[in-house]
Design a protein around this motif. Sequence first.
Motif, mmCIF file in Angstrom:
data_model
loop_
_atom_site.group_PDB
_atom_site.id
_atom_site.type_symbol
_atom_site.label_atom_id
_atom_site.label_comp_id
_atom_site.label_asym_id
_atom_site.label_seq_id
_atom_site.Cartn_x
_atom_site.Cartn_y
_atom_site.Cartn_z
ATOM 1 N N GLY A 27 0.777 -1.238 0.000
ATOM 2 C CA GLY A 27 0.000 0.000 0.000
ATOM 3 C C GLY A 27 0.807 1.285 0.000
ATOM 4 O O GLY A 27 0.300 2.337 0.376
ATOM 5 N N LYS A 28 2.058 1.229 -0.425
ATOM 6 C CA LYS A 28 2.905 2.425 -0.517
ATOM 7 C C LYS A 28 2.771 3.034 -1.910
ATOM 8 O O LYS A 28 2.490 2.332 -2.882
ATOM 9 N N PRO A 29 2.998 4.358 -2.034
ATOM 10 C CA PRO A 29 2.948 4.983 -3.363
ATOM 11 C C PRO A 29 4.003 4.372 -4.292
ATOM 12 O O PRO A 29 5.116 4.060 -3.854
ATOM 13 N N LEU A 30 3.634 4.213 -5.559
ATOM 14 C CA LEU A 30 4.563 3.674 -6.546
ATOM 15 C C LEU A 30 5.616 4.724 -6.887
ATOM 16 O O LEU A 30 5.413 5.928 -6.687
ATOM 17 N N ILE A 31 6.731 4.253 -7.407
ATOM 18 C CA ILE A 31 7.807 5.149 -7.822
ATOM 19 C C ILE A 31 7.361 5.879 -9.071
ATOM 20 O O ILE A 31 6.934 5.255 -10.047
ATOM 21 N N LYS A 32 7.443 7.208 -9.036
ATOM 22 C CA LYS A 32 7.189 7.952 -10.262
ATOM 23 C C LYS A 32 8.414 7.778 -11.147
ATOM 24 O O LYS A 32 9.436 7.272 -10.715
ATOM 25 N N GLU A 33 8.349 8.189 -12.350
ATOM 26 C CA GLU A 33 9.432 8.011 -13.314
ATOM 27 C C GLU A 33 10.800 8.370 -12.726
ATOM 28 O O GLU A 33 10.966 9.418 -12.115
ATOM 29 N N ILE A 34 11.777 7.472 -12.914
ATOM 30 C CA ILE A 34 13.146 7.762 -12.492
ATOM 31 C C ILE A 34 13.815 8.581 -13.587
ATOM 32 O O ILE A 34 13.840 8.186 -14.751
ATOM 33 N N LYS A 35 14.312 9.742 -13.195
ATOM 34 C CA LYS A 35 14.982 10.648 -14.126
ATOM 35 C C LYS A 35 16.438 10.773 -13.703
ATOM 36 O O LYS A 35 16.828 10.273 -12.664
ATOM 37 N N LYS A 36 17.243 11.454 -14.515
ATOM 38 C CA LYS A 36 18.647 11.665 -14.169
ATOM 39 C C LYS A 36 18.981 13.146 -14.213
ATOM 40 O O LYS A 36 18.574 13.859 -15.119
ATOM 41 N N LYS A 37 19.718 13.585 -13.199
ATOM 42 C CA LYS A 37 20.219 14.955 -13.169
ATOM 43 C C LYS A 37 21.370 15.068 -14.164
ATOM 44 O O LYS A 37 21.852 14.065 -14.675
ATOM 45 N N GLU A 38 21.832 16.278 -14.403
ATOM 46 C CA GLU A 38 22.975 16.466 -15.299
ATOM 47 C C GLU A 38 24.186 15.674 -14.829
ATOM 48 O O GLU A 38 24.977 15.197 -15.626
ATOM 49 N N SER A 39 24.329 15.536 -13.524
ATOM 50 C CA SER A 39 25.457 14.802 -12.952
ATOM 51 C C SER A 39 25.340 13.297 -13.180
ATOM 52 O O SER A 39 26.285 12.560 -12.938
ATOM 53 N N GLY A 40 24.148 12.842 -13.596
ATOM 54 C CA GLY A 40 23.898 11.418 -13.772
ATOM 55 C C GLY A 40 23.203 10.784 -12.585
ATOM 56 O O GLY A 40 22.809 9.626 -12.630
ATOM 57 N N ALA A 41 23.058 11.540 -11.485
ATOM 58 C CA ALA A 41 22.399 11.009 -10.291
ATOM 59 C C ALA A 41 20.907 10.804 -10.560
ATOM 60 O O ALA A 41 20.258 11.673 -11.140
ATOM 61 N N PRO A 42 20.348 9.665 -10.132
ATOM 62 C CA PRO A 42 18.920 9.421 -10.346
ATOM 63 C C PRO A 42 18.068 10.211 -9.353
ATOM 64 O O PRO A 42 18.507 10.524 -8.251
ATOM 65 N N TYR A 43 16.850 10.532 -9.788
ATOM 66 C CA TYR A 43 15.881 11.144 -8.875
ATOM 67 C C TYR A 43 14.488 10.821 -9.373
ATOM 68 O O TYR A 43 14.281 10.429 -10.527
ATOM 69 N N CYS A 44 13.524 10.938 -8.477
ATOM 70 C CA CYS A 44 12.117 10.826 -8.851
ATOM 71 C C CYS A 44 11.352 11.835 -8.008
ATOM 72 O O CYS A 44 11.899 12.397 -7.061
ATOM 73 N N ASP A 45 10.123 12.089 -8.380
ATOM 74 C CA ASP A 45 9.374 13.179 -7.754
ATOM 75 C C ASP A 45 8.784 12.853 -6.389
ATOM 76 O O ASP A 45 8.451 13.758 -5.638
ATOM 77 N N ASN A 46 8.650 11.570 -6.033
ATOM 78 C CA ASN A 46 7.963 11.264 -4.777
ATOM 79 C C ASN A 46 8.799 10.527 -3.739
ATOM 80 O O ASN A 46 8.308 10.218 -2.667
#
Length: 142
Positions: A27-46
């Motif tokens: 019942g946890k929120p799903l991962i929103k799209e994984i994106k990459k910063k200019e540095s290559g580090a991953p991030y997502c919005d939630n």
Amino acid sequence: MLIFLSDSCGGSEELAKRADAALAAVGKPLIKEIKKKESGAPYCDNYYISVTHTDGVVMLALSDKPVGIDAEKSDRKVPETMKDIFNWTAYEARCKLSADGIKLSEVRAGGDYTDGVSFHTFLRGYVLAIAGGDKDLFVVCV
């Protein structure tokens, strides 16, 4: 904080899909799209997110607070400036937490980089280090 681990995975994108299935089951929120910063580090919005992959394993850390994760085989050779594999994984996890990237030119010979690492252990023949993240830790094999 949730750590997702897989040793038979097609990389972090495939692991994120498997993690979503596990998140949905509890019942946890799903991962929103994984994106990459200019540095290559991953991030997502939630979630705050960090990824490590090395010789046969991929791990994905999800947290409500900034997090950095690193894993290496316990017998991996590390740069001469590092004391041991625990120090190396701690250094990498801290770099991922700060998003500064790895700068070996700034490593002090014999320096101790384990300060500030919230979790450090052996797991399935790997040394795992986590910097930052939530207090509660759950490891899920997917």
